[in-house]
Design an enzyme around this catalytic site. Structure first.
Site, PDB file in Angstrom:
ATOM      1  N   SER A 242       0.939  -1.351  -0.063  1.00 47.11           N
ATOM      2  CA  SER A 242      -0.154  -0.055  -0.117  1.00 47.11           C
ATOM      3  C   SER A 242       0.901   1.207  -0.123  1.00 47.11           C
ATOM      4  O   SER A 242       0.323   2.526   0.067  1.00 47.11           O
ATOM      5  CB  SER A 242      -0.837  -0.015   1.137  1.00 47.11           C
ATOM      6  OG  SER A 242      -0.101   0.011   2.366  1.00 47.11           O
ATOM      7  N   LYS A 285      -7.272   3.294   8.011  1.00 42.97           N
ATOM      8  CA  LYS A 285      -6.031   4.341   7.433  1.00 42.97           C
ATOM      9  C   LYS A 285      -6.840   5.700   7.480  1.00 42.97           C
ATOM     10  O   LYS A 285      -5.967   6.693   7.796  1.00 42.97           O
ATOM     11  CB  LYS A 285      -5.773   4.035   6.073  1.00 42.97           C
ATOM     12  CG  LYS A 285      -5.016   2.712   6.052  1.00 42.97           C
ATOM     13  CD  LYS A 285      -4.584   2.172   4.416  1.00 42.97           C
ATOM     14  CE  LYS A 285      -3.697   1.132   4.487  1.00 42.97           C
ATOM     15  NZ  LYS A 285      -3.590   0.529   3.037  1.00 42.97           N
TER      16      LYS A 285
END
Length: 337
Positions: A242, A285
């Site tokens: 990511s 996140k």
């Protein structure tokens, strides 16, 4: 092997236990099992189960769980009256952020219990000024804060990009640093990066090389410049697909000398051609970035489907930009000179 047998409709009506060695009819039993990691479950067993994923609790969810269940339970178990230990929302938030960084509420319950016992001791000892539960008194009750609040740098700087990571205790923001110095084309990666992150960095370098003309970078930079990418907090191992666009942005910034906006965070993987691929853990996140004061978040276009899980309070405060290509990421992240 026992679970495989009890979950098999052809065998579970005569399941034989190895201890009793008597057949049992388990065909009408509904089995609920829990696991922390899916990767350790054998494939044949997983195929016979329906998987339900539970993400970590948000801060607001933890506050409500504590108010409604954990605080009343711990006050009762520790022999206090509700009037003797009043936990305000502010106190609960300080405990959650400063003393219990976790995905669930197990440590939160233990910490609330610790506070209750300290209050109880103060009352029993007839202290001149009995301790009360307040934000100001938390350090007396629990000691110094264990986890400092996540913050991001306050200025636009060259080569520093705010990324977002998923961990087992929720999301966190992760600053990525890149520096370009004269050398022989080495790529140096530090900060306990796993193989997946190293490959993301290499893909980012290749993308930048392919776009050198457009970006105004010397086409031979890979031969006469060394690139050093560093993720701070080096003692903590980091891996996962990511950080591709984060590292590519940091590399581009370091080579062009253009600063990166400090109030922008991003997550996403990158292909060699610059396509941005979707990633997981979006809810956690995004909440972590919002908590750190981020105002704009760049997400892969295909992660639009995950926005239903993001709390409304975060959506109101943060601008979300969905990107398909690395060129869009750079247009949003780099300060226009």
């Amino acid at each position: 092997s026992a679970l495989l047998e009890v979950l098999d409709p052809e065998q579970n009506n005569t399941f034989s236990d190895h201890f009793l060695e008597l057949p049992f009819d388990l065909s009408k039993v509904f089995w609920i099992t829990t696991a922390n990691v899916l990767g350790d479950i054998p494939r044949p067993l997983m195929d016979r189960m329906e998987i339900i994923d539970f993400t970590s609790y948000t801060e607001e969810e933890k506050v409500q769980i504590a108010k409604r269940y954990l605080v009343p339970k711990q006050i009762k178990e520790n022999g206090l009256k509700p009037s003797q230990a009043k936990f305000s929302d502010a106190v609960l938030r300080h405990i959650i952020e400063g003393y219990t960084r976790e995905s669930g509420v197990r440590s939160l319950e233990k910490t609330i219990g610790t506070v209750c016992r300290r209050i109880g001791k103060s009352l029993l000892m007839n202290d001149e000024v009995p301790l009360s539960v307040s934000v100001k008194n938390l350090e007396k009750l629990l000691g110094p804060v264990k986890f400092l609040p996540e913050t991001v740098h306050k200025d636009d700087e060259v080569g520093i990009v705010t990324g977002m990571a998923w961990t087992q205790v929720g999301g966190e923001v992760l600053e990525t640093e890149a520096v370009a110095v004269k050398g022989k084309g080495r790529l140096l990666l530090t900060g306990q990066l796993g193989d997946v992150m190293k490959e993301s960095a290499e893909a980012g370098v290749t993308y930048v090389r392919s776009r050198a003309d457009v970006l105004g970078i010397d086409a031979d930079f890979y031969a006469n410049m060394d690139l050093h990418i560093h993720l701070p907090e080096g003692a903590i191992p980091k891996d996962g697909p990511s950080a591709g666009i984060t590292m590519a942005t940091a590399i581009t910034s370091a080579l062009t000398g253009k600063a990166v906006r400090h109030d922008v965070a991003m997550t996403g993987e990158i292909t060699l051609r610059g396509t941005v691929l979707p990633v997981g853990g979006i809810k956690e996140k995004v909440i972590a970035a919002h908590r750190a004061g981020i105002k704009k978040i760049l997400l892969p276009e295909e992660n639009k489907r995950d926005m239903d899980e993001v709390p409304q309070s975060v959506k109101k405060d943060v601008k979300f930009v969905f990107v398909h290509h690395m060129d869009e990421v750079l247009a949003q992240a780099l300060v226009k000179s």
